[in-house]
Design a protein around this motif. Sequence first.
Motif, PDB file in Angstrom:
ATOM      1  N   ASP A 135       0.908  -1.248  -0.036  1.00 29.08           N
ATOM      2  CA  ASP A 135      -0.034   0.101  -0.113  1.00 29.08           C
ATOM      3  C   ASP A 135       0.957   1.498   0.004  1.00 29.08           C
ATOM      4  O   ASP A 135       0.622   2.351  -0.597  1.00 29.08           O
ATOM      5  N   SER A 136       1.982   1.276   0.682  1.00 33.31           N
ATOM      6  CA  SER A 136       3.030   2.438   0.737  1.00 33.31           C
ATOM      7  C   SER A 136       3.386   2.813  -0.560  1.00 33.31           C
ATOM      8  O   SER A 136       3.327   3.902  -1.090  1.00 33.31           O
ATOM      9  N   LEU A 137       3.684   1.754  -1.528  1.00 31.34           N
ATOM     10  CA  LEU A 137       4.379   2.092  -2.909  1.00 31.34           C
ATOM     11  C   LEU A 137       3.011   2.420  -3.778  1.00 31.34           C
ATOM     12  O   LEU A 137       3.128   3.538  -4.376  1.00 31.34           O
ATOM     13  N   LYS A 138       2.164   1.954  -3.535  1.00 30.93           N
ATOM     14  CA  LYS A 138       0.693   2.268  -4.343  1.00 30.93           C
ATOM     15  C   LYS A 138       0.271   3.770  -4.045  1.00 30.93           C
ATOM     16  O   LYS A 138      -0.072   4.487  -4.907  1.00 30.93           O
ATOM     17  N   ALA A 139       0.364   4.117  -2.740  1.00 31.16           N
ATOM     18  CA  ALA A 139      -0.064   5.542  -2.395  1.00 31.16           C
ATOM     19  C   ALA A 139       0.626   6.632  -2.662  1.00 31.16           C
ATOM     20  O   ALA A 139       0.472   7.663  -2.832  1.00 31.16           O
ATOM     21  N   ALA A 140       2.169   6.220  -2.786  1.00 31.13           N
ATOM     22  CA  ALA A 140       3.245   7.435  -2.930  1.00 31.13           C
ATOM     23  C   ALA A 140       3.393   7.608  -4.333  1.00 31.13           C
ATOM     24  O   ALA A 140       4.151   8.664  -4.499  1.00 31.13           O
ATOM     25  N   LEU A 141       3.520   6.491  -5.111  1.00 34.66           N
ATOM     26  CA  LEU A 141       4.275   6.779  -6.534  1.00 34.66           C
ATOM     27  C   LEU A 141       3.234   7.163  -7.702  1.00 34.66           C
ATOM     28  O   LEU A 141       2.062   6.984  -7.618  1.00 34.66           O
ATOM     29  N   THR A 142       3.978   7.786  -8.777  1.00 33.55           N
ATOM     30  CA  THR A 142       3.215   8.254  -9.783  1.00 33.55           C
ATOM     31  C   THR A 142       3.692   7.631 -10.986  1.00 33.55           C
ATOM     32  O   THR A 142       5.243   7.934 -11.255  1.00 33.55           O
ATOM     33  N   LEU A 143       3.092   7.000 -11.997  1.00 31.75           N
ATOM     34  CA  LEU A 143       3.482   6.566 -13.170  1.00 31.75           C
ATOM     35  C   LEU A 143       3.536   7.571 -14.178  1.00 31.75           C
ATOM     36  O   LEU A 143       2.266   7.956 -14.527  1.00 31.75           O
ATOM     37  N   LEU A 150      -0.081   9.233 -13.892  1.00 32.32           N
ATOM     38  CA  LEU A 150      -1.198   8.326 -13.620  1.00 32.32           C
ATOM     39  C   LEU A 150      -0.929   7.994 -12.117  1.00 32.32           C
ATOM     40  O   LEU A 150       0.348   7.271 -11.600  1.00 32.32           O
ATOM     41  N   ALA A 151      -1.590   8.512 -11.206  1.00 30.88           N
ATOM     42  CA  ALA A 151      -1.214   8.122  -9.515  1.00 30.88           C
ATOM     43  C   ALA A 151      -1.680   6.682  -9.502  1.00 30.88           C
ATOM     44  O   ALA A 151      -2.789   6.129  -9.731  1.00 30.88           O
ATOM     45  N   LEU A 152      -0.511   5.751  -9.084  1.00 28.79           N
ATOM     46  CA  LEU A 152      -1.006   4.646  -8.746  1.00 28.79           C
ATOM     47  C   LEU A 152      -2.049   4.437  -7.949  1.00 28.79           C
ATOM     48  O   LEU A 152      -2.659   3.404  -7.657  1.00 28.79           O
ATOM     49  N   ALA A 153      -2.219   5.411  -6.976  1.00 23.81           N
ATOM     50  CA  ALA A 153      -3.384   5.160  -5.871  1.00 23.81           C
ATOM     51  C   ALA A 153      -4.668   4.950  -6.688  1.00 23.81           C
ATOM     52  O   ALA A 153      -5.557   4.639  -5.789  1.00 23.81           O
ATOM     53  N   GLY A 154      -4.763   5.464  -8.060  1.00 20.93           N
ATOM     54  CA  GLY A 154      -6.132   5.273  -8.373  1.00 20.93           C
ATOM     55  C   GLY A 154      -6.521   4.054  -8.988  1.00 20.93           C
ATOM     56  O   GLY A 154      -7.530   3.997  -9.666  1.00 20.93           O
ATOM     57  N   GLY A 155      -5.195   3.248  -9.254  1.00 18.93           N
ATOM     58  CA  GLY A 155      -5.452   1.895  -9.898  1.00 18.93           C
ATOM     59  C   GLY A 155      -6.099   0.829  -8.808  1.00 18.93           C
ATOM     60  O   GLY A 155      -6.266   0.782  -7.666  1.00 18.93           O
ATOM     61  N   THR A 156      -6.555  -0.361  -9.600  1.00 19.32           N
ATOM     62  CA  THR A 156      -7.242  -1.466  -8.896  1.00 19.32           C
ATOM     63  C   THR A 156      -5.918  -2.524  -8.789  1.00 19.32           C
ATOM     64  O   THR A 156      -5.606  -3.092  -9.783  1.00 19.32           O
ATOM     65  N   LEU A 157      -5.863  -2.840  -7.592  1.00 23.41           N
ATOM     66  CA  LEU A 157      -4.776  -3.927  -7.341  1.00 23.41           C
ATOM     67  C   LEU A 157      -5.379  -5.260  -7.519  1.00 23.41           C
ATOM     68  O   LEU A 157      -6.354  -5.637  -6.725  1.00 23.41           O
ATOM     69  N   ALA A 158      -4.602  -6.108  -8.032  1.00 21.89           N
ATOM     70  CA  ALA A 158      -5.088  -7.649  -8.158  1.00 21.89           C
ATOM     71  C   ALA A 158      -3.906  -8.460  -8.487  1.00 21.89           C
ATOM     72  O   ALA A 158      -3.017  -8.067  -8.814  1.00 21.89           O
TER      73      ALA A 158
END
Length: 371
Positions: A135-143, A150-158
Amino acid sequence: MSSNGEKPTRHGAPPGGLHVFTPPPNLRSNLARRRSPLLLLAAALVALAAFLAPGGQPAQAQQSTVWSATLTATATVASYVVGCDDASTGEECSSTSVLTDNDFTYDDVEYQVRRIVYVTSTDSLIFELAKTIPDSLKAALTLNVGNSQLALAGGTLAQRANRPQNSQLSISNTGSLWSAGDTVSLSLTEAAKPTVSISASPTRVDEGSPVTITLTLSEALSSRVTIPLVVYGFSAEPGDYGRLASITIPANSLTGTGRIATRHDADIRDDVFGVDLGTLPPEVVAGSPSSVAITIIDDDYPDTLSDLQSLPIDYSQQRPASERTPTGAGAGGSFCYVGAGNGATEYIRYPDGRIEETTKQDPVIRSMFAC
């Protein structure tokens, strides 16, 4: 800081256990040691300017790059899935001719890119790593894809069905990112964390008066943050000053303040204590300055020669008379220096209470016979 610019050492017993009494040069009055309001205002204005960007706004956080690469996009599996995929022969992300760099490190953990494709039929991006995405990576990084962010926080994780050891993010509504044959620049970036710095007002405080400690962020946070502090003595003893464990900076604010009390003591000297930033929470990093020294101005200095003559001096802590050779004004008997040591005139006090003016003496002799 000492008057000669050297940083004071932390509290410890004076050499030989002697208490050195150092009144201001020429027995100057306490009033001469007070800061003027104009100087305090000037210092405040300088501090404010340091925390503002050239445009008069708080400084904005910079971006730090975690990973960057160039992708030569090819059609993988189906014509509408374009990018690179380690499951597709000839279009592997591990091939530098396809993706120039396929690994990066974040929070001391190494990750490998196994799949990064743009699905034209659903207008979505799939970003897959050969490890669980925390979650820390997903919340902090932008692609960043070219000029698109594209903010990774806006993606769906699976997890990928046929590769459960991998995890992937699916980001929808990305807009047209690339087509087969395109060469695009990619990067993962993280907003640089705000810095926190410390200041004190005043840095020279009258004995018994409080000191205000201010913590300042380079950029406001959306939630409050508590910053631990470490308060310790240089020449000051623990009883000379109070405690301040932490300061909380409210949400959407740049500053937070706290107060440290100072106390009267029987010592006839100025004292110094310090305040440092403690172990910082993950939301911030240390800025500059990260520590501050405060001088407690003693209020027991004598203002007149008669005041000086009435001071109690414990001669039992001085060297015995047999070890001293009287020097300077007067004749015979034990004595000790009570002068400032940095002026043209000093004073000597004898056990019988006499105080005589003398010319400046050798500093080594003075330190041996200090009151």
